[in-house]
Design a protein around this motif. Structure first.
Motif, short mmCIF file in Angstrom:
data_model
loop_
_atom_site.label_atom_id
_atom_site.label_comp_id
_atom_site.label_asym_id
_atom_site.label_seq_id
_atom_site.Cartn_x
_atom_site.Cartn_y
_atom_site.Cartn_z
N ASN A 26 -6.26 -44.97 47.23
CA ASN A 26 -7.08 -46.34 47.53
C ASN A 26 -8.08 -45.90 47.11
O ASN A 26 -9.18 -47.36 46.73
N ASP A 27 -8.81 -44.83 47.13
CA ASP A 27 -10.20 -44.76 46.76
C ASP A 27 -10.71 -45.38 45.39
O ASP A 27 -11.77 -45.83 45.71
N SER A 28 -10.11 -44.85 44.35
CA SER A 28 -10.09 -45.58 42.95
C SER A 28 -9.90 -46.61 42.71
O SER A 28 -9.91 -47.51 42.03
N THR A 29 -9.05 -47.65 44.24
CA THR A 29 -8.58 -48.97 43.92
C THR A 29 -9.11 -49.49 44.53
O THR A 29 -8.79 -50.86 44.91
N ALA A 30 -9.69 -49.12 45.21
CA ALA A 30 -11.24 -50.35 46.53
C ALA A 30 -11.79 -51.19 45.64
O ALA A 30 -12.31 -51.18 44.95
N THR A 31 -10.99 -52.62 46.10
CA THR A 31 -11.50 -53.91 45.96
C THR A 31 -12.35 -54.65 46.92
O THR A 31 -12.58 -55.80 46.72
N ASN A 32 -12.21 -54.46 48.34
CA ASN A 32 -13.42 -55.02 49.10
C ASN A 32 -14.20 -54.26 49.67
O ASN A 32 -14.05 -53.11 49.77
N HIS A 82 -28.58 -37.10 50.25
CA HIS A 82 -27.39 -37.15 49.96
C HIS A 82 -27.32 -37.71 48.28
O HIS A 82 -28.37 -39.48 48.58
N CYS A 83 -26.12 -37.58 47.35
CA CYS A 83 -26.29 -38.75 46.73
C CYS A 83 -24.61 -39.00 46.10
O CYS A 83 -24.07 -37.66 46.15
N TYR A 84 -24.63 -39.92 45.74
CA TYR A 84 -23.16 -40.96 45.85
C TYR A 84 -23.18 -41.00 44.44
O TYR A 84 -24.33 -41.99 43.49
N SER A 85 -22.33 -41.28 43.69
CA SER A 85 -21.68 -42.57 42.49
C SER A 85 -20.59 -42.94 42.21
O SER A 85 -19.56 -43.07 43.01
N SER A 86 -20.85 -44.29 42.27
CA SER A 86 -20.37 -45.41 41.88
C SER A 86 -20.12 -46.60 40.12
O SER A 86 -21.61 -46.55 39.79
N LYS A 87 -18.92 -46.77 39.75
CA LYS A 87 -18.91 -47.66 38.81
C LYS A 87 -18.47 -49.13 38.92
O LYS A 87 -19.16 -50.15 38.86
N ASP A 88 -18.29 -48.90 39.94
CA ASP A 88 -18.17 -50.19 40.42
C ASP A 88 -17.74 -51.30 41.98
O ASP A 88 -17.98 -52.24 42.82
#
Length: 374
Positions: A26-32, A82-88
């Motif tokens: 679910n984390d890797s395929t979130a689309t909304n 805090h730091c977070y990263s994302s591709k999408d």
């Protein structure tokens, strides 16, 4: 009995493994995006990056924000940034604490200080990632009104704290050509009430509270609420982005504006901000200018939909240009919960344009396809 116990253990292990797999999937395929809802990271924990900003680097977005904790102490810095990263932009990976509070009680960023609205930009000349944030010294409430500066060679940190500072001590504002004399600071004229806080702080430097950073070509700017929040100041940063050049302007003087978020579209500069009502939400406001130095024009409230007069319960923190999409900007806001700060929510909404006018409309659910066809 032994066989039954083994079967139960295997069933529990299978269920746990399946649950973890589903969470990861679910984390890797979130689309909304779901504005105002719990937003889990790759560990299933609500993202802890409040009052934040984002930098885009080599195909990856990095989100920096205030790390909150539960309870009344959560409004002060107990952990750091805090730091977070994302591709999408939908799914975010925890990258840890980029700037930790200090255990040294003499440090300006000791545990219990107030560290708010961190923003990070990259300096090509030095190769440093430069972080600025609003800083209040521990035990002094909101009386210090400082900016904090930290640097790192790596985008995710760890960042090294350099200094705290007021803005442009001893400096007078820059005035674009044609500025009437009546609009210029005159500290000897005691009838000009809108200048009293500026003149009071001329020698020690101007107050810095809610803030953002903005890069325009090779120039970078620090934009912040100042003069007891009655004025926004826009200050040019020096070549390494760790200090000021002394050139700055005051805008929307005497109107109490917080939470500035700045971006540029088709040669026009835009700013979204809020009024000053403590932790309580109020109506957003937006401005435009043909130059970063102004003059800036006030346009009213850009929000449309339920609770539009309260910015949907939130407050602006950043406007994010979406990489690879033309004319695509995301309005980022925080829905504060001061009695339990760790439960603060994020309101991300698409900005739409009609000519030069912008609008932010409430959506319970949306995704980046909203920008298709622009």
């Amino acid at each position: 009995m032994y066989k039954t116990i083994c079967q139960i253990i295997l069933l529990l292990l299978f269920t746990s493994t399946r649950s973890l797999a589903q969470t990861s999937q679910n984390d890797s395929t979130a689309t909304n995006f779901y504005p105002g809802k719990i937003w889990p990271d790759n560990n299933g924990v609500h993202i802890n990056a409040h009052g934040g900003g984002i930098i885009y680097e080599k195909g990856t977005y990095y989100w920096f924000g205030e790390h909150k904790i539960a309870g009344p102490k959560g409004n002060s810095a107990q952990v750091g940034i805090h730091c977070y990263s994302s591709k999408d932009l939908y799914s975010w990976r925890d990258q840890g604490i980029a700037l930790k509070v200090s255990d040294d009680p003499k440090s300006d960023i000791t545990r219990g200080a107030i560290i708010e609205r961190p923003k990070v930009i990259f300096n090509k000349r030095t190769g440093n990632y430069v972080m600025w944030f609003h800083l209040e010294l521990a035990g002094k409430g909101y009386g210090s009104a400082l900016a904090g500066v930290a640097v790192s060679k790596k985008v995710t940190g760890p960042y090294t704290f350099l200094k705290s500072t007021r803005a442009n001590a001893g400096k007078m504002p820059f005035y674009p050509m044609g500025t009437p004399e009546s609009e210029k600071v005159n500290c000897s004229d005691t009838t000009k009430k809108d200048d009293k806080f500026f003149c009071r702080d001329l020698k020690p430097g101007q107050m810095v509270r809610d803030m953002t950073l903005f890069v325009d070509g090779n120039k970078a700017y620090h934009i912040f609420s100042s003069e007891e929040n009655y004025t926004v100041q826009i200050a040019e940063l020096n070549d390494d982005y760790t200090g000021y050049t002394g050139k700055f302007v005051r805008m929307y003087i005497g109107q109490q504006t917080e939470a500035p978020a700045v971006f540029k579209r088709k040669g026009t500069y835009y700013m979204i901000g809020s009024g000053c009502t403590g932790w309580a939400p109020n109506a957003a406001r937006w401005f435009t200018a043909a130059s970063i130095w102004g003059p800036w024009t006030f346009h009213g409230n850009p929000c449309k939909g339920p609770e539009a007069n309260l910015t949907f319960g939130g407050q602006s923190t950043y406007v994010l240009p979406v990489a690879g999409k033309k004319d695509a900007f995301i309005f980022m806001a925080d829905k504060w919960t001061p009695k339990n700060p760790i439960d603060g929510r994020y309101l991300w909404l698409p900005i739409t344009f009609k000519g030069g006018n912008l609008q932010i409309e409430w959506k319970d659910k949306w995704n980046l396809s909203s920008f298709n066809g622009l």
